[in-house]
Design a protein around this motif. Structure first.
Motif, mmCIF file in Angstrom:
data_model
loop_
_atom_site.group_PDB
_atom_site.id
_atom_site.type_symbol
_atom_site.label_atom_id
_atom_site.label_comp_id
_atom_site.label_asym_id
_atom_site.label_seq_id
_atom_site.Cartn_x
_atom_site.Cartn_y
_atom_site.Cartn_z
ATOM 1 N N GLY A 235 0.529 -1.222 0.110
ATOM 2 C CA GLY A 235 0.192 0.029 0.050
ATOM 3 C C GLY A 235 0.857 1.343 -0.075
ATOM 4 O O GLY A 235 0.241 2.306 0.035
ATOM 5 N N THR A 236 2.085 1.185 0.095
ATOM 6 C CA THR A 236 3.051 2.417 -0.104
ATOM 7 C C THR A 236 4.033 2.313 -1.060
ATOM 8 O O THR A 236 4.301 1.214 -1.496
ATOM 9 N N ILE A 248 7.466 8.831 1.945
ATOM 10 C CA ILE A 248 6.805 7.370 1.625
ATOM 11 C C ILE A 248 5.143 7.899 1.508
ATOM 12 O O ILE A 248 4.608 8.850 2.278
ATOM 13 N N LEU A 249 4.549 7.393 0.327
ATOM 14 C CA LEU A 249 3.321 7.777 -0.297
ATOM 15 C C LEU A 249 2.392 6.818 -0.241
ATOM 16 O O LEU A 249 2.605 5.637 -0.519
ATOM 17 N N ASP A 250 1.389 7.021 0.290
ATOM 18 C CA ASP A 250 0.382 6.057 0.484
ATOM 19 C C ASP A 250 -0.421 6.055 -1.069
ATOM 20 O O ASP A 250 -0.861 7.013 -1.683
ATOM 21 N N LEU A 251 -0.562 4.867 -1.461
ATOM 22 C CA LEU A 251 -0.868 4.569 -2.857
ATOM 23 C C LEU A 251 -2.338 4.611 -3.057
ATOM 24 O O LEU A 251 -3.099 4.534 -4.018
ATOM 25 N N ARG A 252 -3.175 4.385 -1.842
ATOM 26 C CA ARG A 252 -4.640 4.513 -1.777
ATOM 27 C C ARG A 252 -5.222 5.886 -1.739
ATOM 28 O O ARG A 252 -6.071 6.110 -2.710
ATOM 29 N N ARG A 257 3.124 9.934 3.847
ATOM 30 C CA ARG A 257 3.058 9.323 5.080
ATOM 31 C C ARG A 257 4.122 9.728 6.145
ATOM 32 O O ARG A 257 4.091 9.732 7.201
#
Length: 378
Positions: A235-236, A248-252, A257
Motif C-alpha cells: 500500500g505504499t 513514503i506515499l500512500d498509494l490508496r 505518510r
C-alpha cells in the motif's frame, strides 16, 4: 577478496566505474575493480542480480559492456558487449530464464540468449529513461521515458506492447501535460504499475482494466522525481527526487505518510528491502544511507568517496551473516571523524559590504582634494 564479498549485503555502482560492497557486520566497505584502468566510460549505470541465489551481480557500464561479478569468489567472471555507446546509456538490465535483457536510451531493447549469437530486438521508442522487469512474470517488461508513455511488453510476443498508457487530460489552462516517465515499478502481488515522473507526479496504472489513464495520481515536492521502490508492507511507495528528498506515499489516498531526511544531493539509486522495513538510497552526495520505514530514522550512513548511480540490496538481513571473516580490510571512515574535521576548519567569510563602502568613501575626498589644489594653482 572472496571473504570480503561474501560479507557484503549492499552493492553500489559509481560514476568512476567501481563496484562497491558494504558490510554492516564489520562496518567496512570494499572496492571491486581494477584500479589501474578506471575511466569515465566504465561508469556504472545499471545493476541487477544475475540469479535467484544472489551469487552474481550484473553491472552495466556506459561503454556498453555488461560484466558479471561473483559474490562467492569476489572477482569478475565474465564480460559481454551488449550495447553501442552511440545509442545511449543503459536504462534497464534484467535476467529471464537463461537470457539477458538490456535497454538503452535510444529505445533499442534486446534479449541476449545464453550460448547463442542470436538476439531478439524490440524498438520501444526514443527517449527511454527506464526499463523495468515484472518480478512475477519475468518475460514481461515495462518501458517509459521523455515523451514516451508507459508501455508493457511481452517478450515472447514482442511485435507490439500489450499495454500503452494514455496521457492525462489537459491542465486548467487547456494545455497538454508533458510526458516524462523517470522510473517504473510493478506493485507486488498485483497487476498495477506505478510510475514517477520528471514533473513530480506519482501515477498508478491498472492494465487489467480497459482504462489506460492513471487510476490514481499524486504529487510530491516541486522537483523531478528520479527513483521509486516498494516496501515490504503493501500500500505504499518510496520516492526520491533531484533535491535529495525522500518520502513514503500512500498509494490508496495519494498522501505523504512520512519523509526521510538527511540527504544532500540528487537521489540516483533507491531500493527497499524485500522483507524488512528498510530502504537504502544513494546519489550525488557520495553517501549510502539506510532508513527505517517504521519511524523514518536513519539507521546507517556510509561515505563512499564517489558519486553513486545505483544500489542493490541483498535479501538477507543486513547485519547478520554466517561467514567467518579473516584478513585485513580497509575500514570506512566513521561519520563522527568526518564531522570533527569540518568542525576544526576555519570559517571563511567575505568582506562585508558596509566595510567596502567605508573604504570607498574614504578614498573619494583625497582624489577630490587633489583636483581642487590643481584648480587653485591655475
Amino acid at each position: 577478496m572472496a571473504a570480503n564479498s561474501q560479507m557484503c549485503s549492499v552493492w553500489l555502482g559509481s560514476e568512476t566505474g567501481i563496484l562497491k560492497g558494504v558490510s554492516f557486520i564489520k562496518k567496512q566497505a570494499f572496492n571491486f575493480c581494477e584500479m589501474s584502468c578506471l575511466s569515465r566510460d566504465q561508469e556504472v549505470c545499471v545493476m541487477a542480480w544475475g540469479d535467484t541465489y544472489e551469487s552474481e551481480v550484473l553491472v552495466g557500464s556506459v561503454n556498453g559492456t555488461v560484466k558479471t561479478f561473483s559474490t562467492d569468489k569476489g572477482i569478475f567472471t565474465g564480460s559481454r558487449e551488449c550495447g553501442d555507446p552511440s545509442q545511449g546509456r543503459f536504462t534497464g538490465l534484467a535476467v529471464t530464464d537463461s537470457s539477458l535483457i538490456t535497454c538503452v536510451e535510444s529505445g533499442l531493447l534486446k534479449v541476449w540468449k545464453e550460448g547463442s549469437t542470436d538476439t531478439v530486438e524490440v524498438n520501444v521508442g526514443n527517449g527511454i529513461c527506464r526499463m523495468q522487469q515484472n518480478p512475477s512474470q519475468r518475460h514481461c517488461v515495462a518501458t517509459g521515458g521523455k515523451e514516451n508513455p508507459l508501455k508493457v511488453w511481452d517478450l515472447e510476443r514482442p511485435d507490439k506492447p500489450i499495454f500503452t498508457a494514455k496521457n492525462v487530460a489537459h491542465d486548467w489552462l487547456d494545455m497538454r501535460v508533458p510526458v516524462w516517465v523517470r522510473d517504473i515499478g510493478f506493485i507486488p502481488d498485483s497487476d498495477k504499475i506505478v510510475t514517477c515522473t520528471g514533473h513530480h507526479q506519482v501515477r498508478v496504472y491498472d492494465p487489467s482494466t480497459s482504462q489506460r489513464k492513471p487510476v490514481m495520481e499524486a504529487k510530491f515536492g516541486e522537483y523531478p522525481l528520479t527513483a521509486l521502490s516498494f516496501p515490504a508492507s503493501q500500500g505504499t511507495v518510496v520516492v526520491g527526487n533531484t533535491h535529495g528528498e525522500l518520502a513514503i506515499l500512500d498509494l490508496r489516498k495519494g498522501l505523504v505518510r512520512g519523509c526521510l531526511k538527511g540527504l544532500a544531493g540528487s537521489v540516483r539509486g533507491l531500493q527497499c528491502h524485500p522483507s524488512l522495513p528498510l530502504v537504502a538510497s544513494c546519489g550525488l552526495d557520495r553517501f549510502l544511507r539506510v532508513h527505517s520505514l517504521e519511524d523514518c530514522s536513519l539507521q546507517h550512513k556510509v561515505y563512499l568517496k564517489s558519486r553513486l548511480n545505483c544500489v542493490l540490496l541483498s535479501s538477507r538481513e543486513l547485519e547478520s551473516s554466517s561467514v567467518d571473516v579473516t584478513g585485513d580490510v580497509e575500514e570506512v571512515k566513521p561519520e563522527e571523524e568526518e564531522d570533527e574535521v569540518w568542525d576544526t576548519m576555519e570559517t571563511v567569510t567575505e568582506k562585508s559590504k558596509k566595510r567596502v563602502a567605508q573604504n570607498d568613501e574614504a578614498a573619494v575626498p583625497r582624489v577630490e582634494g587633489k583636483k581642487k589644489r590643481k584648480v587653485a594653482k591655475k
